[in-house]
Design a protein around this motif. Structure first.
Motif: not given
Length: 415
Positions: A365-375
């Protein structure tokens, strides 16, 4: 107001006999610090590119939107590793798993360093992210070896290494890029990672725990999903993790863009040095761990999420004041790390026998959040500017605070 760690601790003691996984290995402060250094070194690879996006894009002729995908691909790889690699710690010898992952990470780092086109770079970044999840295997290992009454402190110390690794990643990558080019960042990291693999091979305990002998790999992956389906605490904490790291990535994946433009036009070194002002995040990690050992998980979570939402007010004035940016960065890093340590401590305490699966599942979930926030942040900046990025970050942060507030009154024991 009591946190869930108060109710979870007796359950841990009952299963582990009051020790970290039943191992005779003594988890000294020196070993904990080695865990922290290894975690920080591994996770730094995920963040090296953030101050370098403009230079990497220019060197490889990448469009602004494609440059933003460098961070996204890294986090996609990280997310895949969290689900497919980290749970292996509940099935095989964690010491051996850690060393093998570090050695493969060396190869991936070398591949990134020699990339000469966008496609090769993006694949290399994804593989690097996949293997950098060794940091989470180390966190789960440290939590399992720690006595239940000190688990929050140990997780906090190890996580402080992760925070410092993230901060030094930005500073070191900016400095090295100015001195020797962006490729030197990944070559240096490859050499340091190889050295750590050798040291950990000699220090880590062999078979410190007894993993389930009858658990196959497919069953292991399915059980990760089952655990989150059954445990409400895991789902709520994982969702909070997704939101706080979406806010975190919204800032750090895009901040280099306005700072590299007028009126600042900062160098890579100066942009990377900005990460040092977030050193308060490392302090938050250790303090939050101790507060969790005292049963104050709810208090820690609520205050931290309120600070996260408030941090976007000074950040909105970044273009007119670097002091406002500094204040916002300190608040944001403090808040994110405090909630992160609380989340990890609580979910590991829920089922210590499945520590790797829980940490790995949570970090997906951390990774999903990080990727979504970056994009989202890089796309919004290209279309609407810094103000839109701040609105996005504030909205995500307020959503996290609202989630905590709405679930707290009725289910205080499950958060």
């Amino acid at each position: 107001m009591t946190g869930n760690c108060e109710t979870a601790t007796p359950r841990v003691a009952a299963r582990s006999g009051g020790s970290g996984g039943g191992s005779a290995f003594v988890l000294t402060r020196g070993v904990v610090m080695l865990f922290a250094v290894a975690c920080g070194t591994a996770v730094a690879n995920v963040y090296f590119a953030q101050p370098l996006l403009a230079t990497v894009g220019h060197d490889l002729a990448m469009s602004p939107a494609l440059v933003g995908s460098v961070v996204t691909f890294t986090h996609i790889g990280y997310g895949l590793g969290l689900f497919f690699l980290v749970p292996l710690g509940d099935m095989v010898d964690r010491s051996r798993l850690i060393v093998v992952q570090l050695l493969l990470l060396v190869v991936a780092l070398a591949a990134v360093a020699v990339a000469h086109d966008a496609a090769f770079l993006l694949v290399g970044m994804a593989v690097m992210g996949l293997l950098a999840v060794v940091a989470q295997t180390l966190v789960a290992f440290a939590a399992a070896l720690a006595p239940p009454t000190e688990r929050g402190r140990v997780v906090g110390l190890v996580t402080s290494g992760v925070v410092i690794g993230i901060l030094l990643a930005r500073t070191a990558s900016g400095l090295m890029a100015d001195l020797a080019g962006w490729r030197s960042v990944y070559l240096t990291s490859a050499a340091l990672t190889a050295l750590l693999a050798l040291v950990l091979h000699r220090v880590l305990p062999r078979h410190g725990e007894a993993p389930p002998a009858d658990l196959r790999y497919g069953q292991l992956l399915r059980s990760t999903i089952t655990l989150f389906a059954r445990e409400r605490l895991l789902r709520l904490r994982a969702l909070l993790g997704l939101l706080i790291f979406a806010a975190f990535s919204t800032l750090w994946s895009s901040i280099a863009l306005p700072l590299s433009e007028a009126p600042y036009s900062l160098s890579h070194t100066a942009i990377g040095a900005l990460g040092l002002v977030g050193a308060a995040g490392a302090l938050a990690a250790t303090v939050a761990g101790r507060l969790n050992d005292r049963g104050l998980s709810q208090w820690t979570t609520g205050i931290a999420l309120a600070l996260l939402a408030a941090s976007w007010l000074p950040l909105a004035f970044t273009r007119s004041s670097l002091w406002a940016l500094v204040a916002g960065v300190i608040l944001l890093d403090l808040a994110v790390q405090a909630v992160h340590v609380t989340n990890q401590t609580l979910i590991h305490a829920r089922r210590p026998d499945a520590g790797s699966r829980l940490i790995g599942g949570y970090m997906v979930f951390y990774s999903i959040g990080s990727a979504t926030g970056a994009l989202a942040a890089t796309s919004l900046y290209a279309a609407f500017g810094w103000g839109a990025v701040c609105v996005l970050g504030a909205a995500i942060s307020c959503l996290a605070l609202a989630l905590w507030a709405l679930t707290q009154p009725r289910h205080a024991r499950d958060l």
